[in-house]
Design a protein around this motif. Sequence first.
Motif: not given
Length: 197
Positions: A35-40, A113-114, A168-169
Amino acid sequence: MSELASTGIEATRRRLTGKQADTVDRLTAAAVDVLSREGYSGTTIRLVAAAAGVGTATAYTYFSSKEHLISEVFWRRLIAAPHLEAPDADPATRVVAVLRQISLLVADEPALASAVSAALLGDDPDVQHLRVRIGIEIHNRLAAALGSRDPKRLSMLELLYAGALLQGGMGLLSYQEVADLLEISARQLLADPGNGS
């Protein structure tokens, strides 16, 4: 086995042996990395499985979808967070501490988080099951912090939490702003005698 597995946290679909728990731990850790590299939108079960060193089919035996996997990550973080003990504090202080702890669980990881917000809104039956478990855990923590039978205020606190976390999300507020707004709102709600049952 990881600390989470050793405390009895299991994947939502089945009871796990030690080896299976290790596989699930690897998958949930890999999900955060991917997730940190590719996003959702770029995260897939296939990518997570590869990062965890397991086959895609194996990953699907534990998680029905990426939404299920991401929801499981949040569930594990929530259940691993210690219950806050402050018996001498007033109810508002205890409630604020619970709301802050929960709202900041993924604050330092914007991609996670998102993703959690998007995942928990999914209609996958396994996500629905986790959503219920998460809701019950948050309900129980807030009820214990409130320390009284006050269902009206408890419902209002749950609604405050859900709405703030959704903001927040969606990126409308930072998670620190969410925590601060929850504190202000909870203190006002609990100070207002007209909102009691």
